[in-house]
Write a protein that holds these residues in place. Sequence first.
Motif, short mmCIF file in Angstrom:
data_model
loop_
_atom_site.label_atom_id
_atom_site.label_comp_id
_atom_site.label_asym_id
_atom_site.label_seq_id
_atom_site.Cartn_x
_atom_site.Cartn_y
_atom_site.Cartn_z
N ILE A 5 0.54 -1.64 0.06
CA ILE A 5 0.11 0.06 -0.20
C ILE A 5 0.64 1.60 0.01
O ILE A 5 1.39 1.59 1.19
N ARG A 6 1.08 1.99 -0.47
CA ARG A 6 1.67 3.50 -1.26
C ARG A 6 0.63 5.02 -1.25
O ARG A 6 0.03 4.69 -1.26
N GLN A 7 1.74 5.87 -0.68
CA GLN A 7 0.52 6.93 -1.25
C GLN A 7 0.91 7.00 -2.56
O GLN A 7 1.18 6.53 -3.07
N LEU A 8 -0.66 7.45 -2.58
CA LEU A 8 -0.93 8.16 -4.14
C LEU A 8 -1.30 9.77 -4.82
O LEU A 8 -0.92 9.94 -3.74
N ALA A 9 -0.42 9.82 -6.17
CA ALA A 9 -1.33 11.97 -5.93
C ALA A 9 -2.40 11.68 -7.19
O ALA A 9 -2.34 10.33 -7.05
N PRO A 10 -2.64 12.90 -7.07
CA PRO A 10 -4.86 12.23 -6.77
C PRO A 10 -4.81 11.73 -8.08
O PRO A 10 -5.29 11.60 -8.08
N HIS A 11 -4.15 12.27 -9.16
CA HIS A 11 -4.62 12.45 -10.56
C HIS A 11 -4.02 10.36 -10.98
O HIS A 11 -4.89 9.47 -11.45
N ASP A 35 -9.90 17.03 -4.21
CA ASP A 35 -8.39 15.83 -4.49
C ASP A 35 -7.40 16.31 -3.88
O ASP A 35 -6.30 15.75 -4.02
N GLU A 36 -7.47 17.68 -4.43
CA GLU A 36 -5.92 18.24 -4.24
C GLU A 36 -5.39 19.24 -3.15
O GLU A 36 -4.24 19.26 -3.29
#
Length: 147
Positions: A5-11, A35-36
């Motif tokens: 499980i990793r953090q994602l950028a919104p897009h 989201d931003e």
Amino acid sequence: MIVDIRQLAPHETLPIRLAILRPGMPPESAAFDGDEEASTQHFGAFLEDELVGVSSIYLAPLPGSSVAAAWQLRGMATLPHVRGLGIGGALLEACARAVLTSRGKLLWCNARAGAVAFYAKHGWHTIGEEFEIPTAGAHFRMARQLS
Ligand SMILES: CC(C)(COP(=O)(O)OP(=O)(O)OC[C@H]1O[C@@H](n2cnc3c(N)ncnc32)[C@H](O)[C@@H]1OP(=O)(O)O)[C@@H](O)C(=O)NCCC(=O)NCCS
């Protein structure tokens, strides 16, 4: 099976959201308000470097509740070929941990009726009556107290 499980950028959440939660709808329908925002956090589940599931948390009060430090879960989805393997559950737990780390006390969501059993299995309870979201059908508000 190792799920990371990793953090994602919104897009990065958008393709799975669109395919699973907004099928047949325009791409912009997969982007959500907030989201931003700096406080918002997005998570991805990776199986051997394939992104197979997403979830996001937003600092947002639970309607009708005075609990401060409440967070809303949105955009919870896993790809059909990995369902039932615990990946959705791993994403939910990552969200709960992130809320606790941010000193949050409550996690809530508008759950599709079909997903109520999934959330209940992870310690969430329903609040109030079933309601309809025009584009997405029957829902229950659900929450999990974290402290
Ligand atoms: C809900 C969802 C995220 C669960 O992901 P998952 O990777 O299958 O989750 P897990 O493997 O951790 O958990 C599966 C468990 O949840 C339950 N569950 C999952 N999806 C369910 C569904 N659609 N209906 C009923 N129960 C469901 C099952 O009882 C299963 O329990 P079991 O292990 O005892 O069989 C996934 O089914 C999904 O993306 N569904 C479509 C989108 C959606 O409904 N998202 C939630 C919006 S509120």
